[in-house]
Structure formats: C-alpha cells, structure tokens
Design a protein around this motif. Structure first.
Motif, PDB file in Angstrom:
ATOM      1  N   ARG A   2      -9.233   8.663  -6.458  1.00  0.00           N
ATOM      2  CA  ARG A   2      -9.731   7.717  -5.511  1.00  0.00           C
ATOM      3  C   ARG A   2      -9.067   6.095  -5.708  1.00  0.00           C
ATOM      4  NH1 ARG A   2     -14.779  10.551  -5.652  1.00  0.00           N
ATOM      5  NH2 ARG A   2     -15.081  11.578  -3.439  1.00  0.00           N
ATOM      6  N   ALA A   3      -9.039   5.452  -4.982  1.00  0.00           N
ATOM      7  CA  ALA A   3      -8.663   4.072  -5.218  1.00  0.00           C
ATOM      8  C   ALA A   3      -9.786   3.499  -5.908  1.00  0.00           C
ATOM      9  CB  ALA A   3      -8.108   3.122  -3.877  1.00  0.00           C
ATOM     10  N   THR A   4      -9.553   2.791  -7.005  1.00  0.00           N
ATOM     11  CA  THR A   4     -10.363   1.755  -7.675  1.00  0.00           C
ATOM     12  C   THR A   4      -9.960   0.475  -7.946  1.00  0.00           C
ATOM     13  OG1 THR A   4     -10.843   3.925  -8.932  1.00  0.00           O
ATOM     14  CG2 THR A   4     -11.786   1.755  -9.938  1.00  0.00           C
ATOM     15  N   ALA A   5     -10.615  -0.541  -7.187  1.00  0.00           N
ATOM     16  CA  ALA A   5     -10.322  -1.804  -7.237  1.00  0.00           C
ATOM     17  C   ALA A   5     -10.322  -2.319  -8.621  1.00  0.00           C
ATOM     18  CB  ALA A   5     -11.133  -2.731  -6.555  1.00  0.00           C
ATOM     19  N   GLN A   6      -9.300  -3.187  -9.131  1.00  0.00           N
ATOM     20  CA  GLN A   6      -9.236  -3.744 -10.356  1.00  0.00           C
ATOM     21  C   GLN A   6      -9.766  -5.308 -10.125  1.00  0.00           C
ATOM     22  OE1 GLN A   6      -8.206  -1.601 -13.072  1.00  0.00           O
ATOM     23  NE2 GLN A   6      -8.817  -0.498 -11.385  1.00  0.00           N
ATOM     24  N   LYS A  50       1.005  -1.151   0.006  1.00  0.00           N
ATOM     25  CA  LYS A  50       0.014  -0.086   0.047  1.00  0.00           C
ATOM     26  C   LYS A  50       0.761   1.273   0.038  1.00  0.00           C
ATOM     27  CE  LYS A  50      -0.532   0.005   5.111  1.00  0.00           C
ATOM     28  NZ  LYS A  50      -1.477  -0.283   5.995  1.00  0.00           N
ATOM     29  N   SER A 105      -2.344  -0.168  -4.384  1.00  0.00           N
ATOM     30  CA  SER A 105      -2.463  -1.243  -3.359  1.00  0.00           C
ATOM     31  C   SER A 105      -2.614  -2.669  -3.961  1.00  0.00           C
ATOM     32  CB  SER A 105      -3.476  -0.937  -2.267  1.00  0.00           C
ATOM     33  OG  SER A 105      -4.684  -1.066  -2.662  1.00  0.00           O
ATOM     34  N   THR A 107      -7.526   6.437  -9.718  1.00  0.00           N
ATOM     35  CA  THR A 107      -8.225   7.262 -10.631  1.00  0.00           C
ATOM     36  C   THR A 107      -8.694   8.625 -10.448  1.00  0.00           C
ATOM     37  OG1 THR A 107     -10.398   6.271 -10.108  1.00  0.00           O
ATOM     38  CG2 THR A 107      -9.175   5.023 -11.689  1.00  0.00           C
ATOM     39  N   HIS A 122      -5.671  -5.937  -6.692  1.00  0.00           N
ATOM     40  CA  HIS A 122      -4.968  -4.772  -6.509  1.00  0.00           C
ATOM     41  C   HIS A 122      -5.991  -3.490  -6.989  1.00  0.00           C
ATOM     42  CE1 HIS A 122      -4.799  -5.032 -10.920  1.00  0.00           C
ATOM     43  NE2 HIS A 122      -4.267  -3.618 -11.089  1.00  0.00           N
ATOM     44  N   SER A 123      -5.521  -2.349  -6.679  1.00  0.00           N
ATOM     45  CA  SER A 123      -6.176  -1.006  -7.218  1.00  0.00           C
ATOM     46  C   SER A 123      -5.279  -0.259  -7.482  1.00  0.00           C
ATOM     47  CB  SER A 123      -6.966  -0.495  -5.851  1.00  0.00           C
ATOM     48  OG  SER A 123      -6.171  -0.206  -4.940  1.00  0.00           O
ATOM     49  N   ARG A 146      -0.135  -6.468 -12.783  1.00  0.00           N
ATOM     50  CA  ARG A 146      -1.035  -5.621 -13.121  1.00  0.00           C
ATOM     51  C   ARG A 146      -1.654  -5.606 -14.430  1.00  0.00           C
ATOM     52  NH1 ARG A 146      -0.992   1.183 -13.847  1.00  0.00           N
ATOM     53  NH2 ARG A 146      -3.142   1.115 -14.606  1.00  0.00           N
ATOM     54  N   THR A 175      -9.717  -9.142  -9.512  1.00  0.00           N
ATOM     55  CA  THR A 175      -8.871 -10.119  -9.025  1.00  0.00           C
ATOM     56  C   THR A 175      -8.725 -11.113  -9.825  1.00  0.00           C
ATOM     57  OG1 THR A 175      -9.686  -9.480  -6.763  1.00  0.00           O
ATOM     58  CG2 THR A 175      -8.887 -11.593  -6.929  1.00  0.00           C
TER      59      THR A 175
END
Length: 189
Positions: free
Chosen positions: A106-110, A50, A66, A85, A81-82, A186, A112
C-alpha cells in the motif's frame, strides 16, 4: 557540342543532388531513431510523479512510489511523497492495495517538507534540461512491449513517461536522473 557523360560531369554539378540525398538520409535517420527533444521545465508550478502498473505491477518498496513538488508564490518548493509498504503478507487479501511477491503493498504518505535552497536549486537544474523522445522506439514496430511498471512525470499539463512504446517518453539516462533526484529528496539530501 553534346553534354559530358554523367560519369565525368564536374562534382559541383552533382552537389545539389548529393546534398539532397544526405539531408534526406539524416532526416529519415532522425525519424527512425526518434531523436531527442530538450525542454526546460525549471519554471514549473507543480510537478507530479507516479508509478502505474503495466502488465502486472512490480513496484519497489525501496523507491519513491509517488511524489509532488509544488512551488509557492514566493518561489519556495514543497516536497510530498509516498512509498510502498507491506500492509500484509497475504497478497490474496489485498483490498485497496497492490498484490506482490512481498505481500499486499500500500502507498504510505510520508511527511511533507519544505525544500532547502540548495535542494530547490538542484530541482531547477535537473528540470531545466529534460530530454525525451517524441516517438515510440522503433522496436515497437516489431514487438509487443508491455512492462510491469510505467513511471509518469508531469509538469503542469505536460506528461512524459518511460514507456518505450509511447510518444513523449524519457530515456534511461533521464529516468535515472529523475529517480536519483526523488530518492535524494526522500532522504533529505
């Protein structure tokens, strides 16, 4: 017969003193430089990465923000991961995000995903040879260092960071290896 003057004593009689001084010098140099410690984290069950703010926050929208890699009972690895954006152009309207030059981040989850065997082998190889310093950099005795971003890596209960004035800190080379690994994962490579 009187003993020989100090200047003409044989070298072998001064050897313990010379060896002691060499050992002391090397020991002190190791403490001052903050010698590297090597650990093998390849048998991890959970790894987390993180980015955290230092003075301000200078997160990069082109990097992994993260990440978590977990190992299942059968040895398979899962990667989550995030990324950051831009949620809005006005950094003053940024509740729940991070105000930055680009706007509100903002953190945006990608998605899994399960790692391939080749990717899992690479993770294990990188994690098997983690180098870090046990002590802060000596420069921290002279200067106050407050970075805008601190990267934290955790293998179970063990945490390392790239904060130069912290103990258990990774150096630039190790940081680059871990960043490259996360970036490659990623993009699926």
């Amino acid at each position: 017969m009187p003993s020989a003057p100090q200047a003409i004593r044989p070298v072998w009689s001064r050897r313990p003193r010379i060896l002691g001084m060499v050992f002391l010098t090397l020991t002190l140099a190791g403490c001052l430089i903050g010698g590297l410690t090597l650990r093998d984290y390849s048998s991890f069950q959970s790894y987390q990465f993180k980015q955290t703010p230092g003075l301000g926050f200078c997160g990069d929208i082109d990097r992994v923000f993260s990440a978590e890699i977990s190992r299942d009972a059968d040895g398979a690895m899962t990667f989550a991961h995030s990324i950051l954006t831009v949620a809005g152009r006005d950094p003053t309207q940024c509740a729940g995000g991070v105000a930055a030059e680009q706007g509100c981040l903002r953190a945006t989850a990608q998605a899994t995903r399960q790692l391939s065997q080749q990717e899992a082998d690479r993770v294990a190889a990188v994690f098997s040879n983690v180098k870090f310093h046990k002590n802060p950099d000596p420069i921290c005795r002279e200067l106050a260092v407050d970075p805008c971003l601190i990267e934290r890596h955790s293998w179970g209960d063990t945490e390392l960071s790239d904060y130069i004035c912290g103990a258990d800190r990774i150096g630039d080379e190790q940081k680059a290896q871990l960043r490259t690994l996360l970036t490659d994962l990623r993009f699926g490579g």
